[in-house]
Scaffold this motif. Sequence first.
Motif, PDB file in Angstrom:
ATOM      1  N   ARG A 140     -18.132  43.801 113.092  1.00 40.91           N
ATOM      2  CA  ARG A 140     -18.851  43.162 111.998  1.00 40.91           C
ATOM      3  C   ARG A 140     -19.428  41.815 112.459  1.00 40.91           C
ATOM      4  O   ARG A 140     -19.055  41.309 113.520  1.00 40.91           O
ATOM      5  CB  ARG A 140     -17.879  42.938 110.831  1.00 40.91           C
ATOM      6  N   GLN A 162     -14.782  47.204 113.142  1.00 47.35           N
ATOM      7  CA  GLN A 162     -14.982  48.030 111.951  1.00 47.35           C
ATOM      8  C   GLN A 162     -15.795  49.268 112.332  1.00 47.35           C
ATOM      9  O   GLN A 162     -17.012  49.205 112.455  1.00 47.35           O
ATOM     10  CB  GLN A 162     -15.711  47.267 110.866  1.00 47.35           C
ATOM     11  N   LYS A 219     -18.048  50.509 107.576  1.00 46.50           N
ATOM     12  CA  LYS A 219     -17.843  49.732 106.343  1.00 46.50           C
ATOM     13  C   LYS A 219     -18.999  50.019 105.394  1.00 46.50           C
ATOM     14  O   LYS A 219     -20.176  49.981 105.791  1.00 46.50           O
ATOM     15  CB  LYS A 219     -17.759  48.240 106.650  1.00 46.50           C
TER      16      LYS A 219
END
Length: 219
Positions: free
Chosen positions: A116, A122, A18
């Motif tokens: 996350r 992620q 991310k």
Amino acid sequence: MYSRHEVQVTISSAKHLKNVNWRHGDIRPYAVVWVDPSNKFTTRVADGDTSPFWDERLVIQLTAPVDDSILHIDIVHANPEEDTKPLIGSARLSLSEVFDDVGFNEPLEKTLRLRRPSGRPQGKLEVKVVLSEHRYHAPEPYAPDPYYVPPPPPPYYAHPPPPPPYGQPGYATVTHTTHVHHEEHRRNNRGLGAMAVGAAAGLLGGLAIAEGVEELLDD
């Protein structure tokens, strides 16, 4: 207190990270790795934005048994802006799982799913993990031979004994002294004999003189 084991962790690469820095540009990720939270290790900062490549190995000394040790990895954005939260994702790996799969001294290549802070998955992280013993071993303590007895020190003489006379063995002195005593005894006996002979001669002489005197008186 340290365990006699260590873990070698190679942080290879990651993908689908991310971009926590999307307001300001690309991310510049690095890895923070630890087993004991008081002793953390980091990789260099990698380029590659959301698909970085490190191929960097870290060696971590274990402070607990393998079964009780968990490997933690955080992927973090370097030099974040004030409005950017730097943590990109986290992963965990139980070292007992590594041992169950390959044992000691064998590499285990693993794809770890990053999560996350909210717990949502992620991105993925490629690692290689090896469990091994220390390369350094303290020397064995020295223990002397229990059957060894040191020799006694040589005798100490304040004054060395005098050598025997004339270079002869010590017992020759006794023999020599005894011989001298015999010689003195013989000399003494000779003197006594001479004195006895002299005394007898004097006595006979005295008798002869007395008889001569008596003969003169008779005449």
